[in-house]
Design a protein around this motif. Structure first.
Motif, PDB file in Angstrom:
ATOM      1  N   ILE A   1      32.021 110.201  58.558  1.00 57.22           N
ATOM      2  CA  ILE A   1      33.441 110.548  58.489  1.00 57.22           C
ATOM      3  C   ILE A   1      33.519 112.057  58.229  1.00 57.22           C
ATOM      4  O   ILE A   1      33.028 112.528  57.203  1.00 57.22           O
ATOM      5  CB  ILE A   1      34.150 109.765  57.369  1.00 57.22           C
ATOM      6  CG1 ILE A   1      33.962 108.257  57.580  1.00 57.22           C
ATOM      7  CG2 ILE A   1      35.631 110.130  57.303  1.00 57.22           C
ATOM      8  CD1 ILE A   1      34.440 107.397  56.419  1.00 57.22           C
ATOM      9  N   GLU A   2      34.116 112.797  59.134  1.00 62.26           N
ATOM     10  CA  GLU A   2      34.086 114.259  59.055  1.00 62.26           C
ATOM     11  C   GLU A   2      35.506 114.833  58.969  1.00 62.26           C
ATOM     12  O   GLU A   2      36.028 115.404  59.932  1.00 62.26           O
ATOM     13  CB  GLU A   2      33.354 114.818  60.278  1.00 62.26           C
ATOM     14  CG  GLU A   2      31.948 114.240  60.457  1.00 62.26           C
ATOM     15  CD  GLU A   2      31.248 114.740  61.710  1.00 62.26           C
ATOM     16  OE1 GLU A   2      31.685 115.771  62.262  1.00 62.26           O
ATOM     17  OE2 GLU A   2      30.254 114.110  62.132  1.00 62.26           O
ATOM     18  N   PRO A   3      36.149 114.725  57.823  1.00 59.87           N
ATOM     19  CA  PRO A   3      37.543 115.181  57.716  1.00 59.87           C
ATOM     20  C   PRO A   3      37.712 116.674  57.924  1.00 59.87           C
ATOM     21  O   PRO A   3      38.807 117.126  58.282  1.00 59.87           O
ATOM     22  CB  PRO A   3      37.946 114.757  56.301  1.00 59.87           C
ATOM     23  CG  PRO A   3      36.655 114.657  55.548  1.00 59.87           C
ATOM     24  CD  PRO A   3      35.661 114.156  56.552  1.00 59.87           C
ATOM     25  N   TRP A   4      36.653 117.440  57.715  1.00 63.34           N
ATOM     26  CA  TRP A   4      36.757 118.891  57.881  1.00 63.34           C
ATOM     27  C   TRP A   4      36.999 119.286  59.343  1.00 63.34           C
ATOM     28  O   TRP A   4      37.353 120.423  59.619  1.00 63.34           O
ATOM     29  CB  TRP A   4      35.501 119.584  57.354  1.00 63.34           C
ATOM     30  CG  TRP A   4      34.233 119.213  58.078  1.00 63.34           C
ATOM     31  CD1 TRP A   4      33.703 119.807  59.185  1.00 63.34           C
ATOM     32  CD2 TRP A   4      33.344 118.143  57.735  1.00 63.34           C
ATOM     33  NE1 TRP A   4      32.543 119.171  59.564  1.00 63.34           N
ATOM     34  CE2 TRP A   4      32.292 118.152  58.686  1.00 63.34           C
ATOM     35  CE3 TRP A   4      33.321 117.189  56.714  1.00 63.34           C
ATOM     36  CZ2 TRP A   4      31.231 117.226  58.649  1.00 63.34           C
ATOM     37  CZ3 TRP A   4      32.268 116.291  56.669  1.00 63.34           C
ATOM     38  CH2 TRP A   4      31.237 116.297  57.620  1.00 63.34           C
ATOM     39  N   THR A   5      36.862 118.347  60.271  1.00 64.61           N
ATOM     40  CA  THR A   5      37.123 118.636  61.680  1.00 64.61           C
ATOM     41  C   THR A   5      38.578 118.362  62.072  1.00 64.61           C
ATOM     42  O   THR A   5      38.979 118.673  63.199  1.00 64.61           O
ATOM     43  CB  THR A   5      36.208 117.802  62.598  1.00 64.61           C
ATOM     44  OG1 THR A   5      36.533 116.414  62.459  1.00 64.61           O
ATOM     45  CG2 THR A   5      34.743 118.016  62.242  1.00 64.61           C
ATOM     46  N   LEU A   6      39.360 117.772  61.185  1.00 66.03           N
ATOM     47  CA  LEU A   6      40.754 117.454  61.490  1.00 66.03           C
ATOM     48  C   LEU A   6      41.616 118.719  61.490  1.00 66.03           C
ATOM     49  O   LEU A   6      41.355 119.660  60.733  1.00 66.03           O
ATOM     50  CB  LEU A   6      41.304 116.454  60.482  1.00 66.03           C
ATOM     51  CG  LEU A   6      40.693 115.053  60.517  1.00 66.03           C
ATOM     52  CD1 LEU A   6      41.195 114.232  59.331  1.00 66.03           C
ATOM     53  CD2 LEU A   6      41.021 114.351  61.836  1.00 66.03           C
ATOM     54  N   ALA A   7      42.667 118.699  62.285  1.00 63.80           N
ATOM     55  CA  ALA A   7      43.549 119.865  62.404  1.00 63.80           C
ATOM     56  C   ALA A   7      44.230 120.210  61.088  1.00 63.80           C
ATOM     57  O   ALA A   7      44.531 121.382  60.829  1.00 63.80           O
ATOM     58  CB  ALA A   7      44.597 119.606  63.491  1.00 63.80           C
ATOM     59  N   ASN A   8      44.469 119.202  60.237  1.00 71.75           N
ATOM     60  CA  ASN A   8      45.170 119.461  58.973  1.00 71.75           C
ATOM     61  C   ASN A   8      44.235 119.661  57.791  1.00 71.75           C
ATOM     62  O   ASN A   8      44.682 119.652  56.636  1.00 71.75           O
ATOM     63  CB  ASN A   8      46.154 118.332  58.673  1.00 71.75           C
ATOM     64  CG  ASN A   8      45.474 116.978  58.491  1.00 71.75           C
ATOM     65  OD1 ASN A   8      44.416 116.725  59.071  1.00 71.75           O
ATOM     66  ND2 ASN A   8      46.070 116.104  57.693  1.00 71.75           N
ATOM     67  N   TRP A   9      42.950 119.862  58.049  1.00 67.73           N
ATOM     68  CA  TRP A   9      42.009 120.078  56.939  1.00 67.73           C
ATOM     69  C   TRP A   9      42.399 121.311  56.120  1.00 67.73           C
ATOM     70  O   TRP A   9      42.341 121.281  54.887  1.00 67.73           O
ATOM     71  CB  TRP A   9      40.586 120.231  57.473  1.00 67.73           C
ATOM     72  CG  TRP A   9      39.589 120.642  56.416  1.00 67.73           C
ATOM     73  CD1 TRP A   9      39.060 121.888  56.218  1.00 67.73           C
ATOM     74  CD2 TRP A   9      39.008 119.809  55.401  1.00 67.73           C
ATOM     75  NE1 TRP A   9      38.194 121.884  55.150  1.00 67.73           N
ATOM     76  CE2 TRP A   9      38.144 120.622  54.641  1.00 67.73           C
ATOM     77  CE3 TRP A   9      39.142 118.466  55.070  1.00 67.73           C
ATOM     78  CZ2 TRP A   9      37.408 120.132  53.559  1.00 67.73           C
ATOM     79  CZ3 TRP A   9      38.402 117.971  54.003  1.00 67.73           C
ATOM     80  CH2 TRP A   9      37.561 118.796  53.261  1.00 67.73           C
ATOM     81  N   SER A  10      42.804 122.375  56.780  1.00 65.53           N
ATOM     82  CA  SER A  10      43.087 123.625  56.065  1.00 65.53           C
ATOM     83  C   SER A  10      44.271 123.487  55.118  1.00 65.53           C
ATOM     84  O   SER A  10      44.359 124.207  54.108  1.00 65.53           O
ATOM     85  CB  SER A  10      43.341 124.761  57.057  1.00 65.53           C
ATOM     86  OG  SER A  10      44.464 124.465  57.867  1.00 65.53           O
ATOM     87  N   THR A  11      45.185 122.558  55.403  1.00 66.61           N
ATOM     88  CA  THR A  11      46.366 122.391  54.555  1.00 66.61           C
ATOM     89  C   THR A  11      46.317 121.136  53.684  1.00 66.61           C
ATOM     90  O   THR A  11      46.967 121.102  52.635  1.00 66.61           O
ATOM     91  CB  THR A  11      47.646 122.321  55.415  1.00 66.61           C
ATOM     92  OG1 THR A  11      47.509 121.271  56.387  1.00 66.61           O
ATOM     93  CG2 THR A  11      47.869 123.648  56.142  1.00 66.61           C
ATOM     94  N   ASP A  12      45.572 120.122  54.110  1.00 69.28           N
ATOM     95  CA  ASP A  12      45.584 118.835  53.416  1.00 69.28           C
ATOM     96  C   ASP A  12      44.207 118.367  52.957  1.00 69.28           C
ATOM     97  O   ASP A  12      43.978 117.170  52.796  1.00 69.28           O
ATOM     98  CB  ASP A  12      46.184 117.754  54.331  1.00 69.28           C
ATOM     99  CG  ASP A  12      47.651 117.996  54.633  1.00 69.28           C
ATOM    100  OD1 ASP A  12      48.319 118.634  53.803  1.00 69.28           O
ATOM    101  OD2 ASP A  12      48.111 117.559  55.699  1.00 69.28           O
ATOM    102  N   SER A  13      43.279 119.294  52.751  1.00 76.46           N
ATOM    103  CA  SER A  13      41.917 118.893  52.385  1.00 76.46           C
ATOM    104  C   SER A  13      41.894 118.081  51.089  1.00 76.46           C
ATOM    105  O   SER A  13      41.117 117.117  50.972  1.00 76.46           O
ATOM    106  CB  SER A  13      41.012 120.118  52.260  1.00 76.46           C
ATOM    107  OG  SER A  13      41.490 121.007  51.264  1.00 76.46           O
ATOM    108  N   ALA A  14      42.744 118.422  50.129  1.00 75.62           N
ATOM    109  CA  ALA A  14      42.749 117.681  48.865  1.00 75.62           C
ATOM    110  C   ALA A  14      43.148 116.223  49.075  1.00 75.62           C
ATOM    111  O   ALA A  14      42.540 115.305  48.501  1.00 75.62           O
ATOM    112  CB  ALA A  14      43.686 118.352  47.869  1.00 75.62           C
ATOM    113  N   THR A  15      44.149 115.991  49.919  1.00 74.24           N
ATOM    114  CA  THR A  15      44.598 114.625  50.196  1.00 74.24           C
ATOM    115  C   THR A  15      43.540 113.848  50.969  1.00 74.24           C
ATOM    116  O   THR A  15      43.250 112.686  50.652  1.00 74.24           O
ATOM    117  CB  THR A  15      45.902 114.648  51.002  1.00 74.24           C
ATOM    118  OG1 THR A  15      46.914 115.296  50.237  1.00 74.24           O
ATOM    119  CG2 THR A  15      46.354 113.236  51.348  1.00 74.24           C
ATOM    120  N   LEU A  16      42.969 114.484  51.979  1.00 69.72           N
ATOM    121  CA  LEU A  16      41.942 113.820  52.778  1.00 69.72           C
ATOM    122  C   LEU A  16      40.737 113.444  51.916  1.00 69.72           C
ATOM    123  O   LEU A  16      40.180 112.345  52.041  1.00 69.72           O
ATOM    124  CB  LEU A  16      41.515 114.726  53.937  1.00 69.72           C
ATOM    125  CG  LEU A  16      42.585 114.986  54.995  1.00 69.72           C
ATOM    126  CD1 LEU A  16      42.149 116.130  55.919  1.00 69.72           C
ATOM    127  CD2 LEU A  16      42.866 113.729  55.799  1.00 69.72           C
TER     128      LEU A  16
END
Length: 270
Positions: free
Chosen positions: A116-131
């Motif tokens: 599972i690679e959440p850092w590749t999602l478009a919203n990682w820069s704004t929602d990393s804490a939630t992810l």
């Protein structure tokens, strides 16, 4: 004096295997025997799940079981997951279906590695804490969904996890290490200097932990000029794997390289 190939052969290595039909597993296992690979992560396409469940690939599964039994410390996990799984704090229904068909009590597999690679999602820069909070909540649930005796639950990690605050550790990376049976750090770089610098913060976290982990490296073309070993010689690659092993083994429970992936590795080192 040992050659780079000799030193590479002696390493404890893990290998990602994608887009490989179960009937081709024996060839992968033979290659693993030849080159000293003792952990394998099979990404199994959905088209093969029913066949595994109904015994269509019994010969291949028997080969996996025999390969594991032939030497101490061997492990075979199913690689599973997508970045979007981090958008929920629960278990993906795709995972539940896969487990029921592929990782049952009689399975030759030991469990899973959650890719599972959440850092590749478009919203990682704004929602990393939630992810990351979602993933933190979900990890114990994924492990709990595995059958007894087949419940090894590993996960990939990434240098970006160091910058996200943890719930029970200073960083989210520490949380993932604590919540899983082992991890693969996807800190892909292709020189000793870059591997040292890019993984430095992550290794500082691993140094305080004892759980096993592998240092991810890739041979896949198109991953980036400073990222992939695709354009390096076999000798350069072998020497690089020896070096990242030294970095890993100097940091907590580090073991060796996790190589991405079988299809490109056999082209580099037949």
């Amino acid at each position: 004096m040992p050659s780079p190939e000799d030193d590479y052969l002696a390493l404890s290595k893990s290998l990602w295997v994608w887009q490989t039909a179960p009937n081709d597993f024996p060839a992968v296992l033979t290659y693993a025997d030849t080159w000293g690979i003792d952990r394998i992560y099979f990404g199994i396409n959905t088209q093969y799940w029913d066949g595994i469940a109904n015994g269509q690939y019994a010969t291949a599964m028997a080969a996996v079981a025999g390969w594991k039994a032939a030497a101490v410390g061997r492990q075979v996990l199913v690689a599973t997951g997508t970045p979007n799984w981090a958008t929920s704090a629960g278990v993906s229904s795709v995972f539940t279906t896969m487990v029921s068909k592929v990782v049952g009590p009689a399975s030759a597999f030991d469990g899973v590695v959650l890719d599972i690679e959440p850092w590749t999602l478009a919203n990682w820069s704004t929602d990393s804490a939630t992810l990351c909070a979602n993933l933190r909540n979900a990890l114990p649930l994924y492990k709990g969904a595995l059958p007894v005796g087949k419940n090894a639950c590993w996960a990939v990690t990434h240098p970006s996890y160091y910058a996200v605050a943890g719930a029970n550790n200073p960083t989210f990376l520490g949380d993932v290490i604590d919540l899983t049976d082992g991890t693969v750090l996807m800190a892909y770089r292709n020189t000793d200097a870059l591997n040292t610098s890019y993984s430095a913060n992550s290794r500082s976290v691993y140094a305080g932990k004892s759980a096993p982990w592998f240092f991810g490296q890739t041979l896949n073309a198109g991953a980036g000029a400073n990222v992939t070993w695709a354009d390096k010689t076999a000798t350069e690659f072998e020497s690089g794997m020896v070096f990242v092993t030294s970095l890993a083994q100097g940091s907590g429970g580090g073991i060796g390289p996790a190589i991405q992936s079988y299809s490109t590795l056999v082209g580099k080192i037949p």
